[in-house]
Design a protein around this motif. Sequence first.
Motif, PDB file in Angstrom:
ATOM      1  N   LEU A 116      -4.662 -17.106  -2.874  1.00  0.00           N
ATOM      2  CA  LEU A 116      -4.046 -16.028  -3.642  1.00  0.00           C
ATOM      3  C   LEU A 116      -3.708 -14.745  -2.922  1.00  0.00           C
ATOM      4  O   LEU A 116      -2.939 -13.898  -3.142  1.00  0.00           O
ATOM      5  CB  LEU A 116      -4.808 -15.633  -5.043  1.00  0.00           C
ATOM      6  N   GLY A 117      -4.878 -14.363  -2.207  1.00  0.00           N
ATOM      7  CA  GLY A 117      -4.673 -13.048  -1.450  1.00  0.00           C
ATOM      8  C   GLY A 117      -3.665 -12.941  -0.394  1.00  0.00           C
ATOM      9  O   GLY A 117      -3.035 -12.064  -0.221  1.00  0.00           O
ATOM     10  N   LEU A 158      -6.048 -10.960 -14.861  1.00  0.00           N
ATOM     11  CA  LEU A 158      -7.112 -10.242 -14.264  1.00  0.00           C
ATOM     12  C   LEU A 158      -7.311 -10.695 -12.687  1.00  0.00           C
ATOM     13  O   LEU A 158      -7.550  -9.824 -11.841  1.00  0.00           O
ATOM     14  CB  LEU A 158      -8.746 -10.650 -15.021  1.00  0.00           C
ATOM     15  N   GLU A 159      -7.224 -12.372 -12.444  1.00  0.00           N
ATOM     16  CA  GLU A 159      -7.485 -12.676 -11.045  1.00  0.00           C
ATOM     17  C   GLU A 159      -6.329 -11.840 -10.173  1.00  0.00           C
ATOM     18  O   GLU A 159      -6.814 -11.369  -9.146  1.00  0.00           O
ATOM     19  CB  GLU A 159      -7.274 -14.061 -11.128  1.00  0.00           C
ATOM     20  N   VAL A 160      -4.974 -11.785 -10.377  1.00  0.00           N
ATOM     21  CA  VAL A 160      -4.086 -11.125  -9.679  1.00  0.00           C
ATOM     22  C   VAL A 160      -4.535  -9.719  -9.499  1.00  0.00           C
ATOM     23  O   VAL A 160      -4.452  -8.979  -8.486  1.00  0.00           O
ATOM     24  CB  VAL A 160      -2.803 -11.362 -10.188  1.00  0.00           C
ATOM     25  N   LEU A 161      -4.784  -9.113 -10.567  1.00  0.00           N
ATOM     26  CA  LEU A 161      -4.837  -7.542 -10.592  1.00  0.00           C
ATOM     27  C   LEU A 161      -6.263  -7.276  -9.557  1.00  0.00           C
ATOM     28  O   LEU A 161      -5.998  -6.269  -8.678  1.00  0.00           O
ATOM     29  CB  LEU A 161      -5.327  -7.178 -11.850  1.00  0.00           C
ATOM     30  N   SER A 264       5.887 -12.158 -15.971  1.00  0.00           N
ATOM     31  CA  SER A 264       4.870 -11.680 -16.097  1.00  0.00           C
ATOM     32  C   SER A 264       4.239 -11.172 -14.684  1.00  0.00           C
ATOM     33  O   SER A 264       5.051 -11.707 -13.934  1.00  0.00           O
ATOM     34  CB  SER A 264       3.844 -12.372 -16.706  1.00  0.00           C
ATOM     35  N   LEU A 265       3.239 -10.412 -14.469  1.00  0.00           N
ATOM     36  CA  LEU A 265       2.758 -10.208 -13.168  1.00  0.00           C
ATOM     37  C   LEU A 265       2.055 -11.587 -12.748  1.00  0.00           C
ATOM     38  O   LEU A 265       2.472 -11.732 -11.393  1.00  0.00           O
ATOM     39  CB  LEU A 265       1.768  -9.136 -13.350  1.00  0.00           C
ATOM     40  N   GLU A 266       1.402 -12.083 -13.533  1.00  0.00           N
ATOM     41  CA  GLU A 266       0.851 -13.398 -12.837  1.00  0.00           C
ATOM     42  C   GLU A 266       1.854 -14.520 -12.233  1.00  0.00           C
ATOM     43  O   GLU A 266       1.853 -15.393 -11.456  1.00  0.00           O
ATOM     44  CB  GLU A 266      -0.147 -13.984 -13.703  1.00  0.00           C
TER      45      GLU A 266
END
Length: 272
Positions: A116-117, A158-161, A264-266
């Motif tokens: 994800l990073g 939250l994980e993405v944020l 959405s952001l995710e």
Amino acid sequence: MADSSKEELLQLIKRFGAYLSVKMSTLFSISSQNMNTRSIGAIAGFAVAIVFTWRLFRSPTGPQRRQPKRQAPASGSSGVNPPSNSTLTTTGVSSSEDTRAQNVVDEFFQPVKPTLGQIVRQKLSEGRKVTCRLLGVILEESSPEELQKQVTVKYSVLEVLLEITKYCDLYLMERVLDDETENKVLSALEDAGVFTSGGLVKDKVLFCSTENGRTSFVRQLEPDWHIDTNPEIIFQLSRFIKYQLHISPTRSERATSNVFNSPSLEQFFGCV
């Protein structure tokens, strides 16, 4: 028996090398524009050697079965002899060696799923500063009036944020109607663990009383990316901000090349 094992190993290495050269040629033709081929060859060759050696020595090498003695042809049989056991054995070994070599190389060249990073950095084009509104992106609510009643954090984002905060200087901002709402928003974000990573602090959550106030915040901060749900603000900032992400359930036409769309952001980062 030792000579036979050495010969089998040499044949396997030869076939492995031939199959590998084809794979590497394909890889170089695809990646030559992005990487130096000498670097690719060094890295890939070293990695393949490790994988191949591990696979080779991991395979159990039990005692070889004793070949049954070939019986003499019965008298009166035709002059055409059936294939000897040695011929069948050699053919079987050759096919097995080719398969083993192909399996090792194919496994090595399987695409590796990015983290994800890595996706975040790639999607944000290595941007170092990001501004993002709260309503409709981080929070479930969609208006300042709703925030006066309740504040609900979208846990799916939250994980993405938190991943963004590892690589970027992130600022969150929103229009609120009173000071009490500000405290509610900060408490909800804190309870959700937004401030635990150290990348985002309360001082980087900004509040204003008008939509134009949010536009002013973004202009002053000069981020590489701005994330918003308001199409008017997206349009106003398109001339000043390098990249923007418009969060909207309906896909709108992309007005400029530096504005992206996502529900959405995710979803923009492939997490849904």
